[in-house]
Design a protein around this motif. Structure first.
Motif, PDB file in Angstrom:
ATOM      1  N   TYR A 198       0.915  -1.442  -0.199  1.00 38.14           N
ATOM      2  CA  TYR A 198       0.051  -0.006  -0.015  1.00 38.14           C
ATOM      3  C   TYR A 198       0.925   1.136  -0.095  1.00 38.14           C
ATOM      4  CZ  TYR A 198      -4.424  -2.808   0.415  1.00 38.14           C
ATOM      5  OH  TYR A 198      -4.838  -4.227   0.021  1.00 38.14           O
ATOM      6  N   ALA A 199       1.826   1.016   0.611  1.00 36.67           N
ATOM      7  CA  ALA A 199       3.079   2.420   0.608  1.00 36.67           C
ATOM      8  C   ALA A 199       3.551   2.660  -0.992  1.00 36.67           C
ATOM      9  CB  ALA A 199       4.278   2.156   1.381  1.00 36.67           C
ATOM     10  N   THR A 200       3.972   1.347  -1.568  1.00 35.04           N
ATOM     11  CA  THR A 200       4.089   1.958  -2.898  1.00 35.04           C
ATOM     12  C   THR A 200       3.437   1.878  -3.863  1.00 35.04           C
ATOM     13  OG1 THR A 200       5.639  -0.208  -2.967  1.00 35.04           O
ATOM     14  CG2 THR A 200       5.454  -0.046  -4.261  1.00 35.04           C
ATOM     15  N   GLN A 201       1.910   1.765  -3.341  1.00 35.23           N
ATOM     16  CA  GLN A 201       0.765   2.487  -4.392  1.00 35.23           C
ATOM     17  C   GLN A 201       0.476   3.463  -4.095  1.00 35.23           C
ATOM     18  OE1 GLN A 201      -2.812  -0.325  -3.525  1.00 35.23           O
ATOM     19  NE2 GLN A 201      -2.247  -1.872  -4.206  1.00 35.23           N
ATOM     20  N   ILE A 202       0.261   4.192  -2.528  1.00 32.66           N
ATOM     21  CA  ILE A 202       0.269   5.631  -2.534  1.00 32.66           C
ATOM     22  C   ILE A 202       0.924   6.072  -2.787  1.00 32.66           C
ATOM     23  CG2 ILE A 202       0.091   7.444  -0.313  1.00 32.66           C
ATOM     24  CD1 ILE A 202      -1.583   4.313   1.550  1.00 32.66           C
ATOM     25  N   LEU A 203       2.506   5.724  -3.134  1.00 35.10           N
ATOM     26  CA  LEU A 203       3.247   6.998  -3.696  1.00 35.10           C
ATOM     27  C   LEU A 203       3.322   6.730  -4.873  1.00 35.10           C
ATOM     28  CD1 LEU A 203       5.901   5.988  -1.178  1.00 35.10           C
ATOM     29  CD2 LEU A 203       5.041   7.895  -1.532  1.00 35.10           C
ATOM     30  N   MET A 204       3.231   5.450  -5.441  1.00 36.79           N
ATOM     31  CA  MET A 204       2.994   5.556  -7.196  1.00 36.79           C
ATOM     32  C   MET A 204       1.524   6.099  -7.706  1.00 36.79           C
ATOM     33  SD  MET A 204       5.090   3.629  -8.185  1.00 36.79           S
ATOM     34  CE  MET A 204       5.342   4.250 -10.163  1.00 36.79           C
ATOM     35  N   SER A 205       0.839   6.468  -6.460  1.00 35.54           N
ATOM     36  CA  SER A 205      -0.772   7.453  -6.805  1.00 35.54           C
ATOM     37  C   SER A 205      -0.183   8.836  -7.302  1.00 35.54           C
ATOM     38  CB  SER A 205      -1.811   7.265  -6.470  1.00 35.54           C
ATOM     39  OG  SER A 205      -1.472   7.640  -5.090  1.00 35.54           O
ATOM     40  N   LEU A 206       0.658   9.400  -6.396  1.00 36.93           N
ATOM     41  CA  LEU A 206       1.585   9.853  -6.145  1.00 36.93           C
ATOM     42  C   LEU A 206       2.344  11.431  -7.114  1.00 36.93           C
ATOM     43  CD1 LEU A 206       2.296  11.006  -2.543  1.00 36.93           C
ATOM     44  CD2 LEU A 206       0.473  12.349  -3.675  1.00 36.93           C
ATOM     45  N   MET A 207       2.533   9.884  -7.194  1.00 38.78           N
ATOM     46  CA  MET A 207       3.957   9.842  -9.277  1.00 38.78           C
ATOM     47  C   MET A 207       3.170  10.574 -10.102  1.00 38.78           C
ATOM     48  SD  MET A 207       7.157   9.951  -8.090  1.00 38.78           S
ATOM     49  CE  MET A 207       7.685   8.733 -10.049  1.00 38.78           C
ATOM     50  N   MET A 208       2.269   9.824 -10.579  1.00 28.47           N
ATOM     51  CA  MET A 208       1.167   9.317 -11.457  1.00 28.47           C
ATOM     52  C   MET A 208       0.381  10.818 -11.609  1.00 28.47           C
ATOM     53  SD  MET A 208      -1.564   5.753 -11.260  1.00 28.47           S
ATOM     54  CE  MET A 208      -0.602   4.019 -10.529  1.00 28.47           C
ATOM     55  N   LEU A 209      -0.352  11.400 -10.238  1.00 29.84           N
ATOM     56  CA  LEU A 209      -0.866  12.555  -9.629  1.00 29.84           C
ATOM     57  C   LEU A 209       0.458  13.809 -10.797  1.00 29.84           C
ATOM     58  CD1 LEU A 209      -3.310  11.989  -6.913  1.00 29.84           C
ATOM     59  CD2 LEU A 209      -3.933  12.978  -9.129  1.00 29.84           C
ATOM     60  N   SER A 210       1.112  13.703 -10.497  1.00 32.58           N
ATOM     61  CA  SER A 210       2.985  14.519 -10.465  1.00 32.58           C
ATOM     62  C   SER A 210       3.002  14.966 -11.900  1.00 32.58           C
ATOM     63  CB  SER A 210       3.958  13.888  -9.174  1.00 32.58           C
ATOM     64  OG  SER A 210       4.998  12.830 -10.184  1.00 32.58           O
ATOM     65  N   MET A 211       3.058  13.707 -12.666  1.00 31.62           N
ATOM     66  CA  MET A 211       2.450  13.116 -14.330  1.00 31.62           C
ATOM     67  C   MET A 211       2.437  14.073 -15.019  1.00 31.62           C
ATOM     68  SD  MET A 211       4.468   9.574 -14.502  1.00 31.62           S
ATOM     69  CE  MET A 211       3.629   9.314 -16.024  1.00 31.62           C
ATOM     70  N   VAL A 212       0.401  14.056 -14.346  1.00 37.90           N
ATOM     71  CA  VAL A 212      -0.382  15.350 -14.848  1.00 37.90           C
ATOM     72  C   VAL A 212      -0.551  16.111 -14.788  1.00 37.90           C
ATOM     73  CG1 VAL A 212      -3.121  14.980 -14.204  1.00 37.90           C
ATOM     74  CG2 VAL A 212      -2.081  12.468 -14.610  1.00 37.90           C
ATOM     75  N   PHE A 213       0.321  16.307 -13.321  1.00 42.98           N
ATOM     76  CA  PHE A 213       0.080  17.683 -13.522  1.00 42.98           C
ATOM     77  C   PHE A 213       0.925  18.130 -14.205  1.00 42.98           C
ATOM     78  CE2 PHE A 213      -1.469  17.297  -8.972  1.00 42.98           C
ATOM     79  CZ  PHE A 213      -2.887  18.179  -9.792  1.00 42.98           C
ATOM     80  N   ALA A 214       2.189  18.302 -14.579  1.00 39.22           N
ATOM     81  CA  ALA A 214       3.521  18.372 -15.718  1.00 39.22           C
ATOM     82  C   ALA A 214       2.805  18.241 -16.800  1.00 39.22           C
ATOM     83  CB  ALA A 214       4.783  17.251 -15.533  1.00 39.22           C
ATOM     84  N   MET A 215       1.956  17.379 -16.933  1.00 35.75           N
ATOM     85  CA  MET A 215       1.649  17.137 -18.653  1.00 35.75           C
ATOM     86  C   MET A 215       0.434  18.780 -18.607  1.00 35.75           C
ATOM     87  SD  MET A 215       2.079  15.517 -20.958  1.00 35.75           S
ATOM     88  CE  MET A 215       1.521  16.852 -22.931  1.00 35.75           C
ATOM     89  N   ILE A 216      -0.382  18.690 -17.784  1.00 31.84           N
ATOM     90  CA  ILE A 216      -1.510  19.520 -17.302  1.00 31.84           C
ATOM     91  C   ILE A 216      -0.862  21.707 -17.640  1.00 31.84           C
ATOM     92  CG2 ILE A 216      -3.519  20.962 -16.672  1.00 31.84           C
ATOM     93  CD1 ILE A 216      -4.176  18.240 -15.109  1.00 31.84           C
TER      94      ILE A 216
END
Length: 583
Positions: free
Chosen positions: A285-303
């Motif tokens: 779950y720690a990996t999932q939480i941090l990976m989800s934050l990585m996803m959001l950071s990528m989304v924000f970067a693309m946006i």
């Protein structure tokens, strides 16, 4: 902006919804997998219960299979949907550009429109694909992983609550600094495309003046500016990954330390503290939480990259034409009579000086009218008001006794054929180019129009005659040939009014005279307005208009103007002397 872009989704709304649903299902299966793994360890492996291992192991495989299927389907549909959305965006932008009046087009450069149709749309396509997939998957996974983590161990789950705000703050700081850079870089792209377009279109001039090195240096300067901005923006965005990695490993270390102490203290008894399975699940779950934050950071970067593109696209989509059809338009033009009644015109509302000032002019149907004037005297501006390429800003202009603003635009422009000062031919055969004037024109009508325009003689010298291929911009025909083809194209409209805006300047005086004679003999009922630099092109007109600095200073026949208008007489005498010298 969002509303303008969302209208282009249309048939891809369903695909967007399906992608979101599949992404949610993918997250649900991914959340269940660590819980199932914990049960395999605690109820099977640790106690030596093989039936539990088989039961939870099979469940684990089923969840993993469905996660794989939903993930693949959501990725496939998201890609197809985003590509379709971008295709609609390009089409909607292009369709809207076609409705623009000249005044609207003046707001955007050609290269800027091209950049928006290509680079900017591609950015939106990539951002939308991430938005309907990662932007949904990331937050949902984050929330549910946090909930399950708190159910396993409140103390360890609090680590995430402490880390997430710090990561979010650093992410926002990066985005704040990157956003202005990408806003700037897309405007620089417009400059780069402009240099390329000018260089390619004017390659003969570049080579004749030996300016290749200058053009190369100019391109390199703008290209380096784009490189510097992009490099700076990407460097800032690159901080995103190490920051996320740092917090991920920090969380792992804290979870390992606190979890190990809890397991030792409880003796692997779930009732007393934590089990090995619980710790394994927390790691997942720690990996999932941090990976989800990585996803959001990528989304924000693309946006962040695409938001500048979104604004530029929205500008095109939301631009409304300055010239539109009236509520109850006139659908028939009776004849080619024209009246200018106190007409004023300016290109910009805040202009200090009028382009045309108080023009009063009456042209009977079937008349031939010449317009003479120096450079900048607003000759082209005057005739562009007739088919409503621009609208008058004061006074009234009528065609066939009706104000031009009361006509249906298609009806008006079909009644007025205009050969512009800058002639343009398109890639395709001669016949295809001529049928721009009338797509249903027969071969006989095409040949007749070419005879009137004195184009038949040179077309017959080509091996493929009317099937000869015209290169882009008409580069494989001479300036005079291009002008005559454009005149023939205009004649195929069978217009009530024919406007020639300095469109015989590249033909010799003999051919010019032949064209004028053909007009007089074969289209006597068509009103002909001829803008010319040569007096010989208009001296036999029914009336000649003399413009100077946007004002009509004289009107009359050739002989009359020679005695009453100093400007006309000076032009005539200077050209007559020039002709004498040439002889």
């Amino acid at each position: 902006m969002i509303k303008a872009l969302s209208r282009s989704l249309r048939q891809y709304k369903k695909g967007s919804v399906i992608t979101i649903v599949l992404s949610l299902l993918e997250v649900a299966f991914e959340i269940l997998i660590p819980l199932c793994m914990a049960n395999v360890i605690d109820e099977g492996i640790d106690v030596g219960n093989m039936s539990a291992v088989w039961k939870y192991g099979i469940a684990l495989l089923i969840f993993a299979f469905f996660q794989l299927v939903t993930g693949m389907l959501s990725a496939h549909i998201a890609a197809r949907t985003s590509v379709g959305f971008s295709a609609n965006l390009r089409q909607d932008m292009y369709d809207n550009v076609q409705t623009f009046a000249f005044s609207n087009i003046d707001k955007f450069s050609t290269v800027s429109i091209v950049t928006r149709l290509t680079t900017d749309v591609t950015n939106i396509q990539n951002a939308y694909q991430m938005l309907i997939r990662m932007a949904i998957r990331g937050p949902v996974m984050l929330v549910f992983s946090m909930i399950v983590s708190f159910r396993i161990n409140n103390t360890i789950a609090c680590i995430f609550l402490a880390v997430i705000p710090l990561m979010a703050a650093l992410l926002l700081l990066i985005i704040k600094n990157v956003n202005p850079i990408f806003n700037r870089v897309f405007h620089t792209y417009d400059q780069l495309n402009n240099v390329v377009q000018e260089n390619v279109r004017g390659i003969r001039v570049v080579k004749s003046f030996n300016r290749e090195e200058y053009e190369i240096d100019k391109f390199k300067g703008i290209s380096n500016k784009i490189y510097a901005d992009f490099a700076k923006g990407e460097r800032l965005l690159a901080f995103n990954s190490p920051i996320m990695q740092f917090f991920m490993y920090a969380c792992m270390i804290l979870i390992s330390w606190i979890g190990a102490k809890a397991i030792v203290a409880s003796g692997n008894n779930a009732a007393l503290g934590m089990t090995t399975g619980d710790l394994t699940a927390l790691f997942s779950y720690a990996t999932q939480i941090l990976m989800s934050l990585m996803m959001l950071s990528m989304v924000f970067a693309m946006i962040t990259i695409s938001i500048a593109s979104a604004r530029r696209i929205a500008e095109i989509l939301e631009e409304k034409t300055d010239i539109a059809n009236p509520a109850n338009p006139q659908m028939t033009v009776q004849d080619g009579s024209i009246r200018f009644e106190g007409v004023d015109f300016v290109y910009a509302a805040k202009a200090d000086k009028k382009v045309l000032d108080n023009i009063n002019l009456s042209i009977a149907s079937g008349e031939t009218v010449g317009i003479i004037g120096g450079t900048g005297s607003s000759k082209s501006s005057l005739v562009q008001l007739i088919p409503r390429l621009y609208d008058v800003t004061g006074g009234r202009l009528t065609l066939g006794g009706v104000d031009v603003r009361e006509y249906d635009l298609d009806t008006l422009r079909n009644a007025v054929a205009m050969v512009l000062q800058k002639n343009e031919l398109f890639s395709g055969t001669i016949k295809e180019n001529l049928r721009w004037g009338n797509e249903n024109a027969t071969d006989e009508e095409i040949e007749y129009a070419c005879k009137l325009a004195c184009a038949e003689e040179f077309i017959q010298t080509f091996p493929d005659k009317y099937d000869t291929h015209i290169e882009q911009g008409g580069t494989n025909v001479s300036g005079g040939q291009k002008q005559r083809l454009c005149i023939a194209r205009a004649l195929l409209k069978k217009p009530k009014v024919l406007i020639l805006d300095d469109s015989t300047s590249a033909v010799d005086t003999k051919t010019d005279a032949s064209i004028q004679k053909s007009f007089a003999e074969f289209i006597p009922d068509t009103t002909k307005i001829i803008i010319a630099q040569r007096v010989s092109s208009v001296q036999h007109a029914d009336q000649i208009i003399v413009l100077d600095d946007g004002e009509m200073v004289a009107a009359g026949k050739h002989e009359e103007l020679l005695t009453t208008c100093d400007i006309y007489r000076e032009v005539y005498e200077s050209q007559k002397k020039g002709d004498g010298k040439n002889e």
